[in-house]
Design an enzyme around this catalytic site. Structure first.
Site, PDB file in Angstrom:
ATOM      1  N   GLU A   1     -57.062  89.831 -21.572  1.00 48.24           N
ATOM      2  CA  GLU A   1     -57.597  91.024 -20.907  1.00 48.24           C
ATOM      3  C   GLU A   1     -57.830  92.125 -21.945  1.00 48.24           C
ATOM      4  O   GLU A   1     -57.025  92.277 -22.883  1.00 48.24           O
ATOM      5  CB  GLU A   1     -56.581  91.510 -19.870  1.00 48.24           C
ATOM      6  CG  GLU A   1     -56.991  92.753 -19.121  1.00 48.24           C
ATOM      7  CD  GLU A   1     -55.891  93.301 -18.219  1.00 48.24           C
ATOM      8  OE1 GLU A   1     -56.240  93.966 -17.230  1.00 48.24           O
ATOM      9  OE2 GLU A   1     -54.693  93.074 -18.501  1.00 48.24           O
TER      10      GLU A   1
ATOM     11  N   LYS B   1     -60.875  92.201 -11.129  1.00 43.30           N
ATOM     12  CA  LYS B   1     -59.435  92.450 -10.954  1.00 43.30           C
ATOM     13  C   LYS B   1     -59.195  93.323  -9.722  1.00 43.30           C
ATOM     14  O   LYS B   1     -59.829  94.367  -9.551  1.00 43.30           O
ATOM     15  CB  LYS B   1     -58.881  93.140 -12.202  1.00 43.30           C
ATOM     16  CG  LYS B   1     -57.374  93.381 -12.177  1.00 43.30           C
ATOM     17  CD  LYS B   1     -56.937  94.040 -13.490  1.00 43.30           C
ATOM     18  CE  LYS B   1     -55.433  94.227 -13.558  1.00 43.30           C
ATOM     19  NZ  LYS B   1     -55.034  94.880 -14.838  1.00 43.30           N
TER      20      LYS B   1
ATOM     21  N   CYS C   1     -53.813  89.824 -15.309  1.00 48.26           N
ATOM     22  CA  CYS C   1     -52.634  90.652 -15.574  1.00 48.26           C
ATOM     23  C   CYS C   1     -51.808  90.997 -14.318  1.00 48.26           C
ATOM     24  O   CYS C   1     -51.151  90.146 -13.754  1.00 48.26           O
ATOM     25  CB  CYS C   1     -53.035  91.905 -16.339  1.00 48.26           C
ATOM     26  SG  CYS C   1     -51.644  92.634 -17.260  1.00 48.26           S
TER      27      CYS C   1
END
Length: 494
Positions: free
Chosen positions: A59, A162, A195
């Site tokens: 990321e 995300k 993440c």
């Protein structure tokens, strides 16, 4: 056809923009990203030379972090939806303007004949509306933290935005959580997440419950000991959810980012730097079993692989406590009287010190109780202080996570106020049995030894009534932390 494939993840020592809050031109942003792409080129060639069929980058690995909504604009590219149109940026560069990064990644995949997953910022136009329920920002565009996947010929095959942002003022939360997968000829289906997503039901557990057994995980993970070091949590999630997790982290010592791995339910390889190590990238390559149950190759699961996460090894036949109702408060072990409160990443744990060489303790936080039977194996004249604690409630620092946790930790100093602070090394080994009764089936066990070494959990058992037992002995190094980390996903938004 073989029922395994070769995967690679690259832990990237990011070249950052030294002043991310200052807006730069598209040209300057591209020059910055090309420096990171130059490193990616070298690693893609190295991975391909080692036979890797898929390579994952971290990321924020091309641009970095700490941008504002406007200062990141030069870094944005509009990424088309591969579910709506077929596009190979390498062979059709003129089809979409301002897509230099997409083109370079696509050509990297094509030149090395390898699937590549990378992370970059995406801009998508959205309809400005006076409707108060509209999620379109006032500047008429969405900005997303985005994973992209390229086939080995350069075709763009997946785009994932995300959903669970972590202090990212430059990005928007998508209107709906996306469940994105793509297919490969060598291993079947892979799911995408980023993440902070890994701590939440959507998309991570939603993917798992849909039967996706191979997850790709670019991350910029800030290690938060004692409960959420990168390798500690990622290894445990892979094992408990019975998935392969390809985790590529940044290496950034100022932000305490380190720890990448290729984790399967049966084994793992990982890299975690220690304090004082040179700050550099690391390529990991491993052969891993295909887990996709619908893959058209040979049979997928061997007998060993059918070992389900419900009981990760032989059941714990007699932990000596916690039978029948004893894990509720009718326990034969009285609650240890000298409890104290100490904060672990913002959460008020109820702790008890482990003052004896061996013993049994029980500690409760509200009606949630944890039990421990322990035996210290001290090295030399080590006087390290350990505590055993419980927490049940909503963790609100950085995001709402509903938790039930039992944790055995080494305290940072000789005073109880240091329990819960960051410790990376220990000399004292322990044999122990830890037990609690949890209100979720998602309980993640971990044992972390000195200098960020994962100990493979020896015995882990879950019973139908929610009782969870972790039994561990014969440690290879001193105990930093051991925990049962229960995620009450269903209570996150209560």
């Amino acid at each position: 056809m073989e029922s395994s494939y070769i995967a690679a993840v690259y832990e990237h020592n990011l070249i950052t923009n030294p002043d991310p809050r200052v807006t730069v031109s598209r040209q300057a942003a591209l020059q910055h990203m090309q420096k990171n792409l130059d490193i990616y080129e070298v690693q893609a060639a190295r991975a391909a030379q080692q036979g890797a069929q898929i390579l994952v980058f971290p990321e924020d690995g091309l641009h970095g972090f700490n941008f504002t909504r406007t200062s990141i604009v030069g870094y944005l590219e509009t990424i088309p939806d591969p579910q709506q149109e077929s596009w190979n940026p390498c062979t059709e560069p003129e089809k979409h303007n301002n897509t230099e990064v997409l083109q370079r990644l696509s050509c990297m995949a094509r030149r090395n004949n390898i699937y590549i997953v990378a992370n970059m910022p995406d801009r998508q136009p959205c309809p400005l509306s006076t409707d108060p329920t509209s999620s379109c920002p006032s500047d008429g565009r969405w900005q997303f933290n985005t994973n992209i996947a390229f086939r080995s010929d350069g075709l763009l095959v997946a785009r994932y935005h995300k959903y669970n942002l972590f202090h990212e003022e430059s990005f928007d939360t998508p209107p709906q959580p996306e469940i994105i997968t793509f297919d490969t000829p060598f291993a079947g289906k892979f799911g995408l997440l980023i993440c902070f997503d890994i701590l939440f039901y959507k998309p991570t557990i939603a993917l798992v419950e849909k039967g996706v057994r191979q997850l790709i995980f670019p991350t910029a993970w800030l290690n938060t000991l004692p409960l959420l070091d990168s390798v500690q949590y990622h290894r445990s999630l892979s094992r408990i959810t019975n998935v392969t997790l390809l985790a590529a982290n940044l290496r950034h010592d100022n932000k305490n980012m380190a720890g990448s791995g290729i984790y399967t339910p049966f084994s793992s390889i990982y890299h975690h730097s220690k304090r004082g190590d040179p700050e550099e990238g690391k390529l990991l390559v491993a052969r891993v079993p295909v887990l996709d149950p619908e893959w058209s190759g040979q049979r997928v699961a061997t007998e060993e692989e059918k070992l389900q996460s419900e009981s990760l090894s032989s059941p714990v036949t007699d932990s000596g406590f916690c039978h029948s109702d004893s894990c509720s408060d009718g326990s034969s072990v009285p609650s240890s009287s000298a409890t104290f409160t100490s904060f672990v990443t913002g959460d008020p744990f109820t702790f008890v010190l482990l003052n004896e060489k061996e013993g049994r303790v029980k500690v409760c936080n509200g009606s949630f109780c944890c039990h421990l039977q322990y035996k210290r194996i001290s090295q030399g004249d080590s006087e390290e202080l350990y505590a055993f604690g419980a927490f049940a409630g909503l963790h609100t620092l950085d995001g709402d996570l509903s938790l039930q946790v039992c944790a055995l930790i080494r305290c940072a100093g000789s005073d109880q106020s240091s329990c819960g602070q960051i410790v990376e090394e220990a000399e004292t080994k322990m044999d122990f049995v830890m037990e609690g009764k949890f209100g979720t089936r998602y309980v993640y066990p971990s044992v972390l030894a000195s200098e960020m070494v994962i100990e493979e959990v020896k015995h882990f058992d879950k019973s139908a009534d929610g009782r969870v037992t972790l039994k561990h002995s014969d440690m290879t190094a001193g105990l930093v932390t051991a925990c049962l980390y229960g995620r009450m996903y269903h209570l996150d938004h209560e």
